[in-house]
Design an enzyme around this catalytic site. Structure first.
Site: not given
Ligand code: APR
Length: 268
Positions: A68, A104, A119, A162, A202, A244
């Site tokens: 971390y 973040d 989260h 503590c 995702s 994004a």
């Molecule tokens: N712009 C938009 N989307 C993007 C970009 C970008 N530049 N780059 C990647 N992606 C998309 C990917 O296609 C994917 O669908 O962002 C998504 C990221 O998915 P994950 O890595 O699974 O992230 P997330 O959905 O936020 O994960 C949810 O999982 O591990 C836990 O706590 C963690 O908050 C996190 C949660």
């Protein structure tokens, strides 16, 4: 700048309340790795159960704390991207709320004031025993000293209140509950929204993944911004295969460009 889909522009112009649900893809163009779907994804390189679960923390707190510190260093070195900035600008002239799975602080550093963190936050730290908050400045300094290596084992600091507990990151680990009220606030926001924009997630992790379905159930227009198909894509009225930092500025720019009136040519 790629054109925003007209259905999304129309929904955004008409929207009284907008909710933007963001995931790791929102921060990808700021250099912060996502978790899945790419070779550089954190869960492709590291074991989530060892690094982001209570059992992993109990088994090796030094490995977890060192990891971390590395992620804190990544966040501190990152800057909000054009997507974060455009969202903050949009919210200055329209009722836009951000609900993020990200830990973040880039939405806040871009100027977004109304952010729900489902989260938790990687910039918040607390005692694993008494729950007392711990000074993030001390952790940022330790992250700088950890010289950016992800697998360094670093002993977590002791709680100054503590003195028996050790300090942990203020993020939600797998198997843990979300921060009190965070999901309820997210559901309430989505239930009032008439446009829900799902950016960079995702759609695999619950309960956050339920929010687009809630949006559909209340009749909101659901749009997805993601370069890849996801679990949410089938729920969206509009799927914008973009990123994004490209799509959100393009949408906000279009919203701020008055629609050309179909006024007939005169004098001809
Ligand atoms: N712009 C938009 N989307 C993007 C970009 C970008 N530049 N780059 C990647 N992606 C998309 C990917 O296609 C994917 O669908 O962002 C998504 C990221 O998915 P994950 O890595 O699974 O992230 P997330 O959905 O936020 O994960 C949810 O999982 O591990 C836990 O706590 C963690 O908050 C996190 C949660």
């Amino acid at each position: 700048m790629r054109d925003a889909p007209s259905d999304l522009v129309e929904a955004a112009r008409a929207a009284r309340r907008v909710v933007v649900l963001t995931g790791a893809g929102m921060s990808a163009e700021s250099g912060i790795p996502t978790f899945r779907g790419t070779r550089s994804g954190l869960w492709e390189r590291f074991d989530p159960m060892a690094l982001a679960s209570p059992s992993g923390w109990a088994a090796d707190p030094e490995l977890v704390w060192g990891w971390y510190l590395w992620r804190v260093g990544l966040v501190r070195a990152a800057q909000p991207n054009a997507g974060h900035v455009a969202l903050a600008q949009w919210a200055r002239s329209a009722p836009v709320r951000v609900v993020t799975q990200n830990v973040d602080d880039l939405h806040e550093r871009a100027g977004s004031a109304d952010v729900v963190h489902l989260h938790g936050s990687i910039m918040a730290f607390r005692c694993s025993e008494c729950g007392a908050p711990y000074d993030s400045g001390l952790v940022v300094a330790a992250a700088a000293a950890a010289s950016g290596r992800p697998a360094l084992q670093v002993a977590p600091p002791r709680c100054r209140e503590c003195t028996s507990g050790v300090v942990r990151p203020g993020v939600v680990w797998f198997g843990e509950s979300l921060p009190l009220g965070a999901f309820e606030a997210a559901v309430a926001a989505v239930e009032e929204a008439d446009l829900v924009l799902v950016v960079g997630t995702s759609g695999l992790v619950h309960p956050a993944a339920q929010l687009p379905m809630v949006a559909r159930q209340v009749g909101a227009f659901v749009a997805e911004i993601n370069p890849e198909p996801t679990q949410t894509s089938g729920l969206a009225h509009e799927v914008w295969r973009s990123t994004a930092a490209s799509a959100i500025p393009a949408l906000v720019h279009t919203l701020w460009t008055p629609p050309c009136k179909d006024t007939p040519l005169e004098g001809f």
